[in-house]
Scaffold this motif. Sequence first.
Motif, PDB file in Angstrom:
ATOM      1  N   ASN A   1     111.030   4.741  16.692  1.00  0.00           N
ATOM      2  CA  ASN A   1     110.492   3.115  16.317  1.00  0.00           C
ATOM      3  C   ASN A   1     109.077   3.244  16.283  1.00  0.00           C
ATOM      4  N   ARG A   2     108.473   4.324  15.898  1.00  0.00           N
ATOM      5  CA  ARG A   2     106.737   4.221  15.848  1.00  0.00           C
ATOM      6  C   ARG A   2     106.602   4.511  14.356  1.00  0.00           C
ATOM      7  N   LEU A   3     105.154   4.171  14.135  1.00  0.00           N
ATOM      8  CA  LEU A   3     104.500   4.500  12.793  1.00  0.00           C
ATOM      9  C   LEU A   3     103.680   5.579  12.931  1.00  0.00           C
ATOM     10  N   LYS A   4     103.646   6.435  11.858  1.00  0.00           N
ATOM     11  CA  LYS A   4     102.509   7.522  11.728  1.00  0.00           C
ATOM     12  C   LYS A   4     101.653   7.125  10.663  1.00  0.00           C
ATOM     13  N   LEU A   5     100.371   7.095  10.813  1.00  0.00           N
ATOM     14  CA  LEU A   5      99.057   6.525   9.991  1.00  0.00           C
ATOM     15  C   LEU A   5      98.499   7.878   9.291  1.00  0.00           C
ATOM     16  N   TYR A   6      98.137   7.985   8.090  1.00  0.00           N
ATOM     17  CA  TYR A   6      97.513   8.781   7.316  1.00  0.00           C
ATOM     18  C   TYR A   6      96.074   8.059   7.021  1.00  0.00           C
ATOM     19  N   LEU A   7      95.172   8.833   7.734  1.00  0.00           N
ATOM     20  CA  LEU A   7      93.766   8.160   7.251  1.00  0.00           C
ATOM     21  C   LEU A   7      92.924   9.010   6.367  1.00  0.00           C
ATOM     22  N   GLU A   8      91.855   8.185   6.059  1.00  0.00           N
ATOM     23  CA  GLU A   8      90.824   8.943   4.966  1.00  0.00           C
ATOM     24  C   GLU A   8      89.340   8.380   5.608  1.00  0.00           C
ATOM     25  N   PRO A   9      88.789   9.316   6.429  1.00  0.00           N
ATOM     26  CA  PRO A   9      88.774  10.832   6.441  1.00  0.00           C
ATOM     27  C   PRO A   9      90.248  11.032   7.237  1.00  0.00           C
ATOM     28  N   GLU A  10      90.577  12.309   6.897  1.00  0.00           N
ATOM     29  CA  GLU A  10      91.809  12.639   7.759  1.00  0.00           C
ATOM     30  C   GLU A  10      91.641  12.989   9.406  1.00  0.00           C
ATOM     31  N   ALA A  11      92.478  12.669  10.115  1.00  0.00           N
ATOM     32  CA  ALA A  11      92.356  12.764  11.512  1.00  0.00           C
ATOM     33  C   ALA A  11      92.751  14.288  11.707  1.00  0.00           C
ATOM     34  N   GLU A  12      92.008  14.763  13.081  1.00  0.00           N
ATOM     35  CA  GLU A  12      92.326  15.968  13.590  1.00  0.00           C
ATOM     36  C   GLU A  12      93.770  16.142  13.886  1.00  0.00           C
ATOM     37  N   SER A  13      94.410  15.118  14.205  1.00  0.00           N
ATOM     38  CA  SER A  13      95.716  15.277  14.962  1.00  0.00           C
ATOM     39  C   SER A  13      96.613  14.103  14.424  1.00  0.00           C
ATOM     40  N   GLU A  14      97.802  14.035  14.728  1.00  0.00           N
ATOM     41  CA  GLU A  14      98.704  13.127  14.446  1.00  0.00           C
ATOM     42  C   GLU A  14      98.302  11.742  14.684  1.00  0.00           C
ATOM     43  N   ILE A  15      98.174  10.718  13.967  1.00  0.00           N
ATOM     44  CA  ILE A  15      97.917   9.210  14.478  1.00  0.00           C
ATOM     45  C   ILE A  15      99.051   8.480  14.401  1.00  0.00           C
ATOM     46  N   ILE A  16      99.613   8.422  15.716  1.00  0.00           N
ATOM     47  CA  ILE A  16     101.058   7.600  15.757  1.00  0.00           C
ATOM     48  C   ILE A  16     100.644   6.196  16.639  1.00  0.00           C
ATOM     49  N   VAL A  17     101.139   5.231  15.958  1.00  0.00           N
ATOM     50  CA  VAL A  17     101.037   3.822  16.748  1.00  0.00           C
ATOM     51  C   VAL A  17     102.060   3.676  17.547  1.00  0.00           C
ATOM     52  N   SER A  18     101.688   3.520  19.146  1.00  0.00           N
ATOM     53  CA  SER A  18     102.697   3.370  20.022  1.00  0.00           C
ATOM     54  C   SER A  18     103.566   2.474  19.993  1.00  0.00           C
ATOM     55  N   ARG A  19     104.860   2.304  20.540  1.00  0.00           N
ATOM     56  CA  ARG A  19     105.931   1.491  20.587  1.00  0.00           C
ATOM     57  C   ARG A  19     105.379   0.078  21.023  1.00  0.00           C
TER      58      ARG A  19
ATOM     59  N   ALA B   1      89.136  -7.999  13.452  1.00  0.00           N
ATOM     60  CA  ALA B   1      89.786  -7.869  12.040  1.00  0.00           C
ATOM     61  C   ALA B   1      89.552  -6.788  11.450  1.00  0.00           C
ATOM     62  N   LYS B   2      88.905  -5.863  11.814  1.00  0.00           N
ATOM     63  CA  LYS B   2      88.445  -4.552  11.136  1.00  0.00           C
ATOM     64  C   LYS B   2      88.817  -3.304  11.847  1.00  0.00           C
ATOM     65  N   PHE B   3      89.380  -3.368  13.184  1.00  0.00           N
ATOM     66  CA  PHE B   3      89.498  -2.367  14.200  1.00  0.00           C
ATOM     67  C   PHE B   3      90.750  -2.952  14.932  1.00  0.00           C
ATOM     68  N   PHE B   4      91.573  -1.765  15.179  1.00  0.00           N
ATOM     69  CA  PHE B   4      92.719  -1.925  16.105  1.00  0.00           C
ATOM     70  C   PHE B   4      93.023  -0.736  16.919  1.00  0.00           C
ATOM     71  N   ARG B   5      93.396  -1.187  18.131  1.00  0.00           N
ATOM     72  CA  ARG B   5      93.704   0.132  19.209  1.00  0.00           C
ATOM     73  C   ARG B   5      95.144   0.435  18.942  1.00  0.00           C
ATOM     74  N   ILE B   6      95.299   1.597  18.506  1.00  0.00           N
ATOM     75  CA  ILE B   6      96.894   2.110  17.812  1.00  0.00           C
ATOM     76  C   ILE B   6      97.499   2.584  19.232  1.00  0.00           C
ATOM     77  N   ASN B   7      96.733   3.282  20.048  1.00  0.00           N
ATOM     78  CA  ASN B   7      97.440   4.087  21.152  1.00  0.00           C
ATOM     79  C   ASN B   7      96.343   4.068  22.320  1.00  0.00           C
ATOM     80  N   ARG B   8      96.714   4.789  23.116  1.00  0.00           N
ATOM     81  CA  ARG B   8      95.572   4.927  24.527  1.00  0.00           C
ATOM     82  C   ARG B   8      94.277   5.747  24.023  1.00  0.00           C
ATOM     83  N   SER B   9      94.442   6.705  22.994  1.00  0.00           N
ATOM     84  CA  SER B   9      93.644   7.572  22.477  1.00  0.00           C
ATOM     85  C   SER B   9      92.586   7.111  21.097  1.00  0.00           C
TER      86      SER B   9
END
Length: 81
Positions: free
Chosen positions: A51-69, A26-34
């Motif tokens: 048809n993917r989603l880009k996430l903006y996190l706080e604290p910021e991630a060092e790379s783009e965080i994209i939810v896989s299709r 309920a608190k954590f989700f694997r959004i892609n392979r990494s």
Amino acid sequence: FFKTFDNQKYISEYRIEKLESMLHPAKFFRINRSYIVSLATVRQIHSWFGNRLKLYLEPEAESEIIVSRERIKRFKKWLGK
């Protein structure tokens, strides 16, 4: 590695598959392979190419965080949408 809310990084001895099974679903989700993200870190979600989603996190991630299709439908369900 994993990153804490205060932006500290720690090396994990576990593979991502093992971490995924250890964390509360309920608190954590694997959004892609990494990446596995915490619900508490998600600040913004934007539509992204293919048809993917880009996430903006706080604290910021060092790379783009994209939810896989493959995970979009489950991710939206996890968010309650």
